[in-house]
Write an enzyme that holds these catalytic residues in place. Structure first.
Site, PDB file in Angstrom:
ATOM      1  N   GLN A 238      -4.181  -1.337   9.652  1.00 17.49           N
ATOM      2  CA  GLN A 238      -4.146  -2.690   9.091  1.00 17.49           C
ATOM      3  C   GLN A 238      -4.733  -3.691  10.082  1.00 17.49           C
ATOM      4  O   GLN A 238      -4.315  -3.757  11.233  1.00 17.49           O
ATOM      5  CB  GLN A 238      -2.696  -3.074   8.728  1.00 17.49           C
ATOM      6  CG  GLN A 238      -2.568  -4.388   8.004  1.00 17.49           C
ATOM      7  CD  GLN A 238      -3.223  -4.376   6.619  1.00 17.49           C
ATOM      8  OE1 GLN A 238      -3.108  -3.416   5.855  1.00 17.49           O
ATOM      9  NE2 GLN A 238      -3.946  -5.431   6.292  1.00 17.49           N
TER      10      GLN A 238
ATOM     11  N   ASP B  54     -10.921   2.783   4.179  1.00 17.67           N
ATOM     12  CA  ASP B  54     -11.203   1.347   4.130  1.00 17.67           C
ATOM     13  C   ASP B  54     -12.713   1.086   4.028  1.00 17.67           C
ATOM     14  O   ASP B  54     -13.136  -0.020   3.703  1.00 17.67           O
ATOM     15  CB  ASP B  54     -10.700   0.689   5.433  1.00 17.67           C
ATOM     16  CG  ASP B  54      -9.556  -0.283   5.175  1.00 17.67           C
ATOM     17  OD1 ASP B  54      -9.352  -0.651   3.995  1.00 17.67           O
ATOM     18  OD2 ASP B  54      -8.879  -0.664   6.146  1.00 17.67           O
TER      19      ASP B  54
ATOM     20  N   LYS C  62       0.843  -1.204   0.000  1.00 17.31           N
ATOM     21  CA  LYS C  62       0.000   0.000   0.000  1.00 17.31           C
ATOM     22  C   LYS C  62       0.878   1.253   0.000  1.00 17.31           C
ATOM     23  O   LYS C  62       0.628   2.200  -0.746  1.00 17.31           O
ATOM     24  CB  LYS C  62      -0.935  -0.011   1.223  1.00 17.31           C
ATOM     25  CG  LYS C  62      -2.051  -1.041   1.097  1.00 17.31           C
ATOM     26  CD  LYS C  62      -2.783  -1.325   2.398  1.00 17.31           C
ATOM     27  CE  LYS C  62      -3.768  -2.482   2.208  1.00 17.31           C
ATOM     28  NZ  LYS C  62      -4.426  -2.929   3.442  1.00 17.31           N
TER      29      LYS C  62
END
Ligand code: NAP
Length: 300
Positions: free
Chosen positions: A98, A121, A54
């Site tokens: 994460q 997200d 990412k």
């Protein structure tokens, strides 16, 4: 019939090229640089590799990007304080923590702490709620990637029988929800969702025009479970071993070699849904930057 391979890698590259151009224009015309912070707790190898990818992509696209590495034993409070700091940071438009987090940290509390306008997200309940009722919002990256893949691969979704295997909050539920909505250009399908309580999985999967599998079980879908001409989206990423060089050997939830002989189109693993997920995170971050700059944005 040998299936057309829907390459997430290629579609991703197209979208990343479009994003690169958009980032350049945002900077030149508006002085806006999309900012993304990725927060990693601990050293889970899969999480490290996702976060690294990412960050690499964010830098490659010209974002302002920050990587925060916190030790496994960091307290929940410290993590929440860090999120609060980035909620207030004007240079940061997207915050990604994460997952999964260590057991002593309440994942729900962490997701709730992220400003919904920076929730790239798409996991915050505000965004989930907006998604369900079809309002502009951050869509979760994997389902968002699947929508784009279906669209760019020219798959006819309107009126199709879609079967989703898996009902997780990050893949199964949102993709089922998005595809049943009367949304354009991809939606208006008849959707069935299967899970471990489903009595006869194959009876459902055999009816599918489009089969989306997010079960996390290697090769759970075999050739006898699909009909001729089905379009298969394999979300599964299963580590089934390591090469002598120490690289993970991956396989999907679908028996690719056998199913591709019956399908009209299929995504490979790796190189299918995976790259799309990262690309849609970048897309969400660009949209977040536009939102914060008061420019027209797809997310609000
Ligand atoms: P998850 O939270 O583990 O959920 C799996 C779902 O599949 C559950 O709803 C489970 O049912 C169902 N299931 C499991 N075995 C089944 C079976 N034999 N028959 C029917 N249903 C079954 O999984 P997830 O987070 O959605 O992830 C699924 C897979 O996708 C994993 O391999 C993950 O690594 C991968 N993934 C990939 C990406 C990407 O970017 N490529 C992104 C996210 C996830 P119950 O609810 O009844 O337990």
């Amino acid at each position: 019939m040998a299936a057309k391979i829907i390459s997430g890698k290629e579609i991703s590259q197209e979208i990343r090229q479009e994003l690169r151009q958009e980032v350049q224009e945002l900077q030149e015309k508006h002085g806006v640089v999309p900012g993304l912070v990725t927060i990693l707790v601990g050293e889970n190898p899969a999480s490290v590799s996702y976060v690294t990818a990412k960050q690499r992509t964010a830098k490659d696209l010209g974002f302002y990007s920050v990587q925060e590495n916190l030790p496994e034993e960091v307290s929940e409070d410290e993590l929440l304080q860090m999120i609060e700091k980035y909620n207030k940071d004007e240079k940061i438009h997207g915050i990604l923590v994460q997952l999964p987090l260590p057991k002593h940290i309440n994942e729900r509390k962490v997701i709730h702490a992220i400003d919904p306008r920076k929730d790239v997200d798409g996991f915050h309940p505000v965004n989930v709620g907006k998604m369900v009722i079809g309002e502009p919002c951050f869509l979760p990256c994997t389902p968002h990637g699947i929508l784009v893949m279906l669209h760019r691969a020219g798959v006819e979704v309107d009126g199709a029988e879609v079967v989703v295997v898996g009902r997780s909050n990050i893949v199964g539920k949102p993709i089922a929800n998005l595809l049943l909505q009367k949304r354009k250009p991809v939606g208006n399908a008849t959707v069935t969702v299967c899970h471990t309580g489903t009595r006869d999985l194959a009876a459902h999967t055999r009816r599918a025009d489009i089969l989306i599998v997010a079960a996390g079980r290697p090769k759970v879908i075999t050739a006898d479970m699909v009909k001729e001409g089905v379009v298969v989206i394999d979300v599964g990423v299963n580590r089934i071993g390591t090469t002598p060089e120490g690289k993970a050997i991956l396989c999907g939830d679908v028996d690719f070699e056998a199913v591709k002989e019956k399908a009209s189109a299929i995504t490979p693993v790796p190189g299918g849904v995976g790259p799309m997920t990262i690309t849609m995170l970048m897309k969400n971050t660009v949209e977040a930057a536009k939102l914060w700059a008061g420019l027209p944005s797809e997310v609000g």
